[in-house]
Scaffold this motif. Sequence first.
Motif, PDB file in Angstrom:
ATOM      1  N   ASP A   1      -7.706 -56.876 -10.490  1.00 14.97           N
ATOM      2  CA  ASP A   1      -6.394 -57.242 -11.012  1.00 14.97           C
ATOM      3  C   ASP A   1      -6.286 -58.823 -10.062  1.00 14.97           C
ATOM      4  OD1 ASP A   1      -5.924 -56.526  -8.274  1.00 14.97           O
ATOM      5  OD2 ASP A   1      -4.257 -55.187  -8.720  1.00 14.97           O
ATOM      6  N   GLY A   2      -5.000 -58.994 -10.161  1.00 16.40           N
ATOM      7  CA  GLY A   2      -4.534 -60.446  -9.466  1.00 16.40           C
ATOM      8  C   GLY A   2      -4.710 -60.318  -8.004  1.00 16.40           C
TER       9      GLY A   2
ATOM     10  N   ILE B   1     -14.766 -43.565  -3.522  1.00 11.52           N
ATOM     11  CA  ILE B   1     -15.982 -43.428  -4.418  1.00 11.52           C
ATOM     12  C   ILE B   1     -15.363 -42.904  -5.806  1.00 11.52           C
ATOM     13  CG2 ILE B   1     -18.238 -41.958  -4.903  1.00 11.52           C
ATOM     14  CD1 ILE B   1     -18.811 -42.170  -1.912  1.00 11.52           C
ATOM     15  N   GLY B   2     -14.178 -42.238  -5.715  1.00 12.08           N
ATOM     16  CA  GLY B   2     -13.741 -41.437  -6.666  1.00 12.08           C
ATOM     17  C   GLY B   2     -13.375 -42.465  -7.828  1.00 12.08           C
ATOM     18  N   ILE B   3     -13.424 -42.100  -9.160  1.00 10.20           N
ATOM     19  CA  ILE B   3     -13.260 -42.936 -10.307  1.00 10.20           C
ATOM     20  C   ILE B   3     -11.745 -43.294 -10.120  1.00 10.20           C
ATOM     21  CG2 ILE B   3     -13.077 -41.077 -11.838  1.00 10.20           C
ATOM     22  CD1 ILE B   3     -14.373 -43.007 -13.825  1.00 10.20           C
ATOM     23  N   GLY B   4     -11.560 -44.556 -10.365  1.00  5.41           N
ATOM     24  CA  GLY B   4     -10.136 -44.893 -10.526  1.00  5.41           C
ATOM     25  C   GLY B   4      -9.649 -45.391  -9.328  1.00  5.41           C
TER      26      GLY B   4
ATOM     27  N   PRO C   1      -4.210 -47.577 -12.362  1.00  2.27           N
ATOM     28  CA  PRO C   1      -3.036 -47.396 -12.325  1.00  2.27           C
ATOM     29  C   PRO C   1      -2.131 -47.929 -13.486  1.00  2.27           C
ATOM     30  CG  PRO C   1      -3.850 -48.123  -9.986  1.00  2.27           C
ATOM     31  CD  PRO C   1      -5.047 -48.494 -11.177  1.00  2.27           C
ATOM     32  N   LYS C   2      -1.424 -47.307 -13.892  1.00  4.08           N
ATOM     33  CA  LYS C   2      -0.683 -47.561 -15.188  1.00  4.08           C
ATOM     34  C   LYS C   2       0.061 -48.960 -15.055  1.00  4.08           C
ATOM     35  CE  LYS C   2       0.978 -44.388 -18.000  1.00  4.08           C
ATOM     36  NZ  LYS C   2       1.460 -43.141 -18.674  1.00  4.08           N
ATOM     37  N   ALA C   3       0.349 -49.336 -13.922  1.00  2.00           N
ATOM     38  CA  ALA C   3       1.105 -50.352 -13.582  1.00  2.00           C
ATOM     39  C   ALA C   3       0.338 -51.954 -13.784  1.00  2.00           C
ATOM     40  CB  ALA C   3       1.778 -50.399 -12.194  1.00  2.00           C
ATOM     41  N   VAL C   4      -1.037 -51.633 -13.655  1.00  2.00           N
ATOM     42  CA  VAL C   4      -1.856 -52.837 -13.751  1.00  2.00           C
ATOM     43  C   VAL C   4      -2.677 -52.550 -14.973  1.00  2.00           C
ATOM     44  CG1 VAL C   4      -1.844 -53.142 -11.190  1.00  2.00           C
ATOM     45  CG2 VAL C   4      -3.736 -51.713 -12.435  1.00  2.00           C
TER      46      VAL C   4
ATOM     47  N   LYS D   1      -1.704 -42.781 -14.282  1.00  2.00           N
ATOM     48  CA  LYS D   1      -3.103 -43.252 -14.577  1.00  2.00           C
ATOM     49  C   LYS D   1      -3.113 -43.842 -15.860  1.00  2.00           C
ATOM     50  CE  LYS D   1      -5.650 -42.097 -10.901  1.00  2.00           C
ATOM     51  NZ  LYS D   1      -4.430 -41.406 -10.048  1.00  2.00           N
ATOM     52  N   ALA D   2      -3.959 -44.885 -16.263  1.00  4.97           N
ATOM     53  CA  ALA D   2      -4.146 -45.460 -17.690  1.00  4.97           C
ATOM     54  C   ALA D   2      -5.479 -45.438 -17.787  1.00  4.97           C
ATOM     55  CB  ALA D   2      -3.687 -46.835 -17.607  1.00  4.97           C
TER      56      ALA D   2
END
Length: 228
Positions: free
Chosen positions: A144-145, A60-63, A179-182, A115-116
Motif C-alpha cells: 500500500d501507499g 509469517i501468517g498470510i495477510g 485489510p479491507k480498508a486498503v 479482511k478482504a
Amino acid sequence: MGASAGMGGAPGGRGEGEGPHDAPPSPPAGGTDEERAATPPPRRPRTVLLGVSVAAALLIGIGAPTVDAILFYRSGQPSDIEHVVAAGKELTFEHVSWKAGVAPMQAPETSTPDKAWLKVTIVRKGVDETGIKLTGIPELEMRDGEDRSWKVEITNHDVATDDAEVNKPYTIEAATVVPKAVADKVELRLRPNTTYRSDTPVDELLIVPTDPAEVEKGKRKDVLVFRR
C-alpha cells in the motif's frame, strides 16, 4: 536495650544501620569459599528474544504486513528498481511480457469482516526464444501507499517449461488477504526471475555464474509495479 537485643538476637537479621535493600544475598548452602565464588550468577530472562520470536511468527501468517521483514531484508541490499505498469497495460521486461489484474474473490466462511480476499491474475508471454526459456516463477506481494506489504500465494499456473511458444499467453493465478480498508489501494509488485532458464542442464543448476553480465543481473532488484 530491648530494641538492640531484638535486632541482634535472630540469626540472619539485619544489623544496625542496614537498610531494607542493603543485606547481601545469602551464600549457597554448603561448599568451600572457592566453590561458592565459582557459582555462576542466575541467567537473565530471555524476554526480549522470545518477544522477537513471537513477532516474527506473527508476521509469517498470510495477510499479515511484513514491514519489519522488509527492513531486515533491505539491510545491506540494493534498493528496488521499479518499473511502473499503467492499469490494464502490459510491460515487456527481459524478453518476457507481463500483464496483471486484481479483483475481489469470495472469502471463506472462516474469514473475519475486517479482511478482504483478492484474486491476482497474471499473464506472461515470452516475446522471443530467450523469453520462452525464462520460466522461473516470479515473487509476488501487495503493497500500500504506506509501504506495508502482504504476501501473495500462487494457487495455479500453466507456464510451459518444455514446449512453450513465442508470444503465447500463459496464466499465473494467485490470492492474497489484506485489510479491507486498503483493499482498493494495494498494488501488485512482481519480481521476475531473470536468471533461471528451463534449458539449463540439471548438473549446472547449482553452479555459481561467472559471466559478468549474469552476475550483474543476479544483483539487480527489478520489480514491476502494477497500477490499479
